[in-house]
Motif scaffolding. Structure first.
Motif, short mmCIF file in Angstrom:
data_model
loop_
_atom_site.label_atom_id
_atom_site.label_comp_id
_atom_site.label_asym_id
_atom_site.label_seq_id
_atom_site.Cartn_x
_atom_site.Cartn_y
_atom_site.Cartn_z
N TYR A 32 26.55 21.29 -2.57
CA TYR A 32 25.20 21.48 -3.08
C TYR A 32 25.08 20.57 -4.30
O TYR A 32 25.94 20.57 -5.17
CB TYR A 32 24.97 22.94 -3.46
CG TYR A 32 25.14 23.87 -2.28
CD1 TYR A 32 26.33 24.56 -2.08
CD2 TYR A 32 24.10 24.06 -1.38
CE1 TYR A 32 26.49 25.41 -1.00
CE2 TYR A 32 24.25 24.92 -0.30
CZ TYR A 32 25.45 25.59 -0.11
OH TYR A 32 25.59 26.42 0.96
N PHE A 34 22.90 18.67 -7.54
CA PHE A 34 21.88 18.92 -8.55
C PHE A 34 21.81 17.75 -9.52
O PHE A 34 22.82 17.09 -9.79
CB PHE A 34 22.22 20.18 -9.38
CG PHE A 34 22.47 21.41 -8.57
CD1 PHE A 34 23.70 21.65 -7.98
CD2 PHE A 34 21.47 22.36 -8.42
CE1 PHE A 34 23.93 22.80 -7.25
CE2 PHE A 34 21.69 23.52 -7.69
CZ PHE A 34 22.93 23.74 -7.10
N TRP A 35 20.63 17.55 -10.07
CA TRP A 35 20.45 16.69 -11.24
C TRP A 35 19.78 17.53 -12.33
O TRP A 35 18.75 18.16 -12.09
CB TRP A 35 19.59 15.47 -10.94
CG TRP A 35 20.34 14.30 -10.38
CD1 TRP A 35 20.45 13.93 -9.08
CD2 TRP A 35 21.08 13.32 -11.12
NE1 TRP A 35 21.21 12.80 -8.96
CE2 TRP A 35 21.60 12.41 -10.19
CE3 TRP A 35 21.34 13.13 -12.48
CZ2 TRP A 35 22.39 11.31 -10.57
CZ3 TRP A 35 22.12 12.05 -12.87
CH2 TRP A 35 22.63 11.14 -11.92
N TYR A 36 20.39 17.49 -13.51
CA TYR A 36 19.82 18.16 -14.69
C TYR A 36 19.52 17.10 -15.75
O TYR A 36 20.20 16.07 -15.84
CB TYR A 36 20.81 19.17 -15.28
CG TYR A 36 20.93 20.47 -14.53
CD1 TYR A 36 21.78 20.61 -13.44
CD2 TYR A 36 20.19 21.58 -14.94
CE1 TYR A 36 21.89 21.81 -12.77
CE2 TYR A 36 20.29 22.79 -14.27
CZ TYR A 36 21.15 22.90 -13.20
OH TYR A 36 21.26 24.09 -12.53
N LEU A 46 16.69 21.70 -14.77
CA LEU A 46 16.91 21.21 -13.42
C LEU A 46 15.79 20.25 -13.02
O LEU A 46 14.61 20.59 -13.12
CB LEU A 46 16.95 22.37 -12.44
CG LEU A 46 17.21 22.01 -10.99
CD1 LEU A 46 18.64 21.51 -10.80
CD2 LEU A 46 16.94 23.20 -10.07
N LYS A 49 17.29 19.35 -6.58
CA LYS A 49 18.51 19.83 -5.94
C LYS A 49 18.47 19.50 -4.46
O LYS A 49 17.39 19.36 -3.88
CB LYS A 49 18.65 21.34 -6.14
CG LYS A 49 17.47 22.12 -5.61
CD LYS A 49 17.48 23.56 -6.10
CE LYS A 49 16.23 24.28 -5.63
NZ LYS A 49 16.08 25.63 -6.20
N CYS A 91 24.58 14.87 -13.30
CA CYS A 91 24.72 15.21 -11.89
C CYS A 91 25.74 16.34 -11.80
O CYS A 91 26.74 16.35 -12.54
CB CYS A 91 25.21 13.97 -11.15
SG CYS A 91 25.42 14.17 -9.38
N ASN B 101 23.50 27.39 -3.21
CA ASN B 101 22.10 27.02 -3.14
C ASN B 101 21.22 27.86 -4.05
O ASN B 101 20.03 27.98 -3.83
CB ASN B 101 21.60 27.12 -1.70
CG ASN B 101 21.73 28.53 -1.16
OD1 ASN B 101 22.38 29.37 -1.77
ND2 ASN B 101 21.12 28.79 -0.03
N GLU B 103 19.82 28.29 -7.82
CA GLU B 103 19.66 27.57 -9.07
C GLU B 103 20.12 28.42 -10.23
O GLU B 103 19.77 29.59 -10.33
CB GLU B 103 18.21 27.17 -9.26
CG GLU B 103 17.95 26.41 -10.56
CD GLU B 103 16.49 26.08 -10.74
OE1 GLU B 103 15.71 26.23 -9.78
OE2 GLU B 103 16.12 25.69 -11.87
#
Lengths: 114, 115
Positions: A32, A34-36, A46, A49, A91, B101, B103
């Motif tokens: 999974y 993500f970029w924050y 966030l 995603k 990331c 998945n 957040e």
């Protein structure tokens, strides 16, 4: 062990120019992703995603990212940056092997030239 | 929009002192986390907490650290005897569920400076 690499410590772009921030991960299966973003003195917000499905994901503030399995990459893009985009971008991946803890890249600091 | 809050924003302490960092997660969230970021380094996972128990902790989270949910809203990180190397930004996060998945929502952080 799982890892996330952001090869660029700093990137400088002119306001209005396009942006691409690189992220590569090391994990056998699809993580999974993500970029924050972290603005100065602020927390981690966030941007977007990826869990499954369409490999091009849209996020907030006009950002998008594309998951490329063959390259183990999840690069962040924006067609035209604004001065307010100056921040640090992280990331992160979540993998089952680590009980879905977020594993972070070192971050890329984005500097905007006027 | 609901958000995670953290207090104080900045804490300065002497080496060997105890500190408590406080977090108020989003009210309907069930999973809580602490991360830290030493200046110039990566964000690192410390601990996750669910149902009044630690569900996962990293090697960093040694006996000097503890977490607690003393009431229905606060989630605290205690460092019993601070060391210079504990100086970092500490982030609290919460999520509705666990799993990749889901957040995690982050607070603004507490900057801890140990002198």
């Amino acid at each position: 062990a799982q890892s996330v690499t952001q090869p660029d410590i700093h990137i400088t772009v002119s306001e209005g120019a396009s942006l691409e921030l690189r992220c590569n991960y090391s994990y056998g299966a699809t993580p999974y992703l993500f970029w924050y973003v972290q603005s100065p003195g602020q927390g981690l917000q966030l941007l977007l995603k990826y869990f499954s499905g369409d490999t091009l994901v849209q996020g907030i503030k006009g950002f998008e990212a594309e998951f490329k399995r063959s390259q183990s990459s999840f690069n962040l893009r924006k067609p035209s940056v604004h001065w307010s985009d100056a921040a640090e971008y992280f990331c992160a991946v979540a993998v089952m092997d680590s009980n879905y803890q977020l594993i972070w890249g070192a971050g890329t600091k984005l500097i905007i030239k006027p | 929009e609901p958000e995670v809050t953290q207090t104080p924003s900045h804490q300065v302490t002497q080496m060997g002192q105890e500190v408590i960092l406080r977090c108020v997660p989003i009210s309907n969230h069930l999973y809580f986390y602490w991360y830290r970021q030493i200046l110039g380094q990566k964000v690192e996972f410390l601990v996750s907490f669910y149902n009044n128990e630690i569900s996962e902790k990293s090697e960093i989270f040694d006996d000097q650290f503890s977490v607690e949910r003393p009431d229905g809203s606060n989630f605290t990180l205690k460092i019993r005897s601070t060391k210079l190397e504990d100086s970092a930004m500490y982030f609290c996060a919460s999520s509705v569920r666990q799993g990749g998945n889901n957040e995690q929502f982050f607070g603004p952080g507490t900057r801890l400076t140990v002198l």
